[in-house]
Design an enzyme around this catalytic site. Structure first.
Site, PDB file in Angstrom:
ATOM      1  CB  CYS A  21       6.967   0.827   7.060  1.00 39.08           C
ATOM      2  SG  CYS A  21       7.142  -0.731   6.181  1.00 39.08           S
ATOM      3  CB  THR A  25      -0.923   0.022   1.244  1.00 40.98           C
ATOM      4  OG1 THR A  25      -0.123  -0.177   2.421  1.00 40.98           O
ATOM      5  CG2 THR A  25      -1.965  -1.062   1.177  1.00 40.98           C
TER       6      THR A  25
END
Ligand code: UGA
Length: 437
Positions: free
Chosen positions: A264, A85
């Site tokens: 991240c 994502t």
């Protein structure tokens, strides 16, 4: 159990191998034929300690295979969604195209009673939306959200023996069924005492966003203290040790330096801010903007410290950057502070050589204009300044006397505060750490 893992990037490849290690029969699925070919041949397409050995073991045992065909997910009782994502181009929000695409494709392969388990990091509300789609197509299948907390460099250990499992499940019977299936999947780590929390979807999704936001905040907090230390002559490493001795604070993730990077923390705090904005709760997370700002300032600060080391001018100076990966024990250069600093120095007129034990190939693709040298001694020969920006063991163990014989001028910036400043100064080096006089 028969398990499918959809998406074989960092998270998925590790998860697939670990599920096979736990005794399950696993198929890993990805749309990238090259990646699948490599994994099926026992080659891991990225650097992760322990994973090649594990992959070889479970492939040889016949418990893991890979495929590019979603239809091969058929027959599995549990399907893990492990696709990426990333940050949307030009926006803070997460790009959910891979999640939505993989989920839609998986719907065609589901069988009655299957459990779909989301592991990707998603904006809160995603699971509820996907659960609705699932109910429309397969009323007897159930969706759970089970976020992943693995760290690169420790991915195998973090998957086989995590700090905790979080299951986001729907109310009632379907939730109980999903919980029972996940308990069976993770029976070995659960038997060893790994804690598990069963929650609603939104809480499970938020646990992940909150955990990464907290870690990012902790790093930016100590880096803000480093800024204050720099103007007061105090030492941020001693400050971190001292406050870290308070168990309520804890010493971990209080290493000041050039800030956080990777695939991240930076994108997750931005996606979290964007989602809060959509939900009308943006004020709650405005502090994350400051966390992001402090983090980006560290990179500029490293450039300024380097300029100071070099008597005020970068023009024509030969600078060697030790480390390109966003952290040691990884070949990941996504949003790497080290590479970002190297590129800024080059743009400002320095001739920058970058070395790294694992990340040179990836770095070359991102910043082809920099010079790369795999051999450490070669890389530092005739340098005007060394910048330790990723704390690999080989750089922490570099002997100051040995390096002194190779460089042109003895200047070193310890961007991670990991060197023994006294030893380097004793060997005649002009040593600069960050957040310390
Ligand atoms: C991070 C989280 O730590 C994992 O729990 C999470 O599962 C993962 O993101 C994810 O969302 O998938 P990771 O990106 O592998 O894991 O890296 P970290 O170990 O968290 O390090 C992130 C960055 O912070 C690195 O650039 C590191 O150098 C920096 N850092 C870390 C500091 O600058 N100071 C510290 O004290 C600690």
């Amino acid at each position: 159990m028969r398990v499918s893992v959809i998406g074989c990037g960092y998270l998925g490849a590790v998860h697939a191998a670990c599920m096979a290690k736990l005794g399950h029969e696993v198929v890993g699925i990805d749309v990238d034929p090259w990646k699948i070919g490599e994994l099926q041949a026992g080659r891991v397409p990225f650097f992760e300690p322990g994973l090649p050995e594990l992959l070889e073991e479970v492939l040889a045992a016949g418990r893991l295979k890979f495929s590019t065909e979603m239809a091969d997910a058929q027959g599995a009782q549990v399907h893990f969604l492990c696709v990426g994502t990333p940050q949307r181009k030009g926006e803070y929000a997460a790009d959910l195209r891979h999640v939505d695409g993989a989920f839609a494709a998986l719907l065609d392969s589901l069988e009655p009673g299957n459990v779909v388990v989301g592991k990707s990091t998603v904006p809160v509300g995603t699971a509820a939306r996907l659960a609705e789609d699932l109910a429309g197509r397969h009323p007897d299948a159930v969706l759970a959200w089970n976020p992943e907390f693995l760290r690169e460099g420790f991915a195998v250990k973090d998957t086989l023996a995590p700090d905790r499992f979080v299951y986001g499940v729907p109310d009632g019977g379907p939730g109980e069924r999903a919980t029972a299936v996940l308990d069976e999947v993770y029976s070995a780590p659960l038997a060893l005492g790994t804690r598990r929390l069963v929650t609603d979807y939104a809480t499970a999704e938020l646990v992940k966003s909150a955990a990464n936001s907290f870690l990012a905040t902790k790093i930016s907090f100590i880096n803000a203290m480093a800024e204050v230390c720099e103007v007061t002559g105090a030492d941020v490493t001693v400050l971190a040790d001292a406050i870290g001795m308070d168990e309520r604070i804890g010493r971990r993730f209080l290493n000041a330096g050039i800030g956080f990077g990777g695939g991240c923390l930076p994108k997750d705090i931005r996606a979290f801010m964007a989602r809060a904005g959509e939900l009308g709760a943006d004020q709650a997370l405005t502090f994350l903007r400051e966390v992001d700002d402090i983090n980006v300032r560290r990179r500029m600060r490293a450039v300024e410290l380097t300029r100071t080391l070099l008597d005020g001018s970068l023009l024509g100076k030969r600078i060697t950057v030790l480390g390109a990966a966003f952290k040691p024990d990884s070949d990941d250069v996504r949003d790497s502070p080290a590479l970002n600093i190297a590129a800024q120095l080059q743009l400002q007129g320095a001739a920058v050589t970058v070395t790294d034990p694992q990340a040179i190939d990836g770095a070359q693709v991102r910043f082809p204009e920099l010079t790369y040298e795999r051999d450490l001694d070669e890389a530092i020969t005739e340098a005007d300044a060394l910048l330790l920006l990723t704390e690999w063991d080989e750089y922490k163990g570099l002997a100051p006397e040995h390096a002194a014989r190779l460089v042109r001028t003895r200047n070193i910036l310890d961007g991670r505060n990991v060197l023994d400043s006294r030893a380097w100064r004793a060997a005649g080096w002009n040593y600069k750490g960050v957040g310390r006089s």
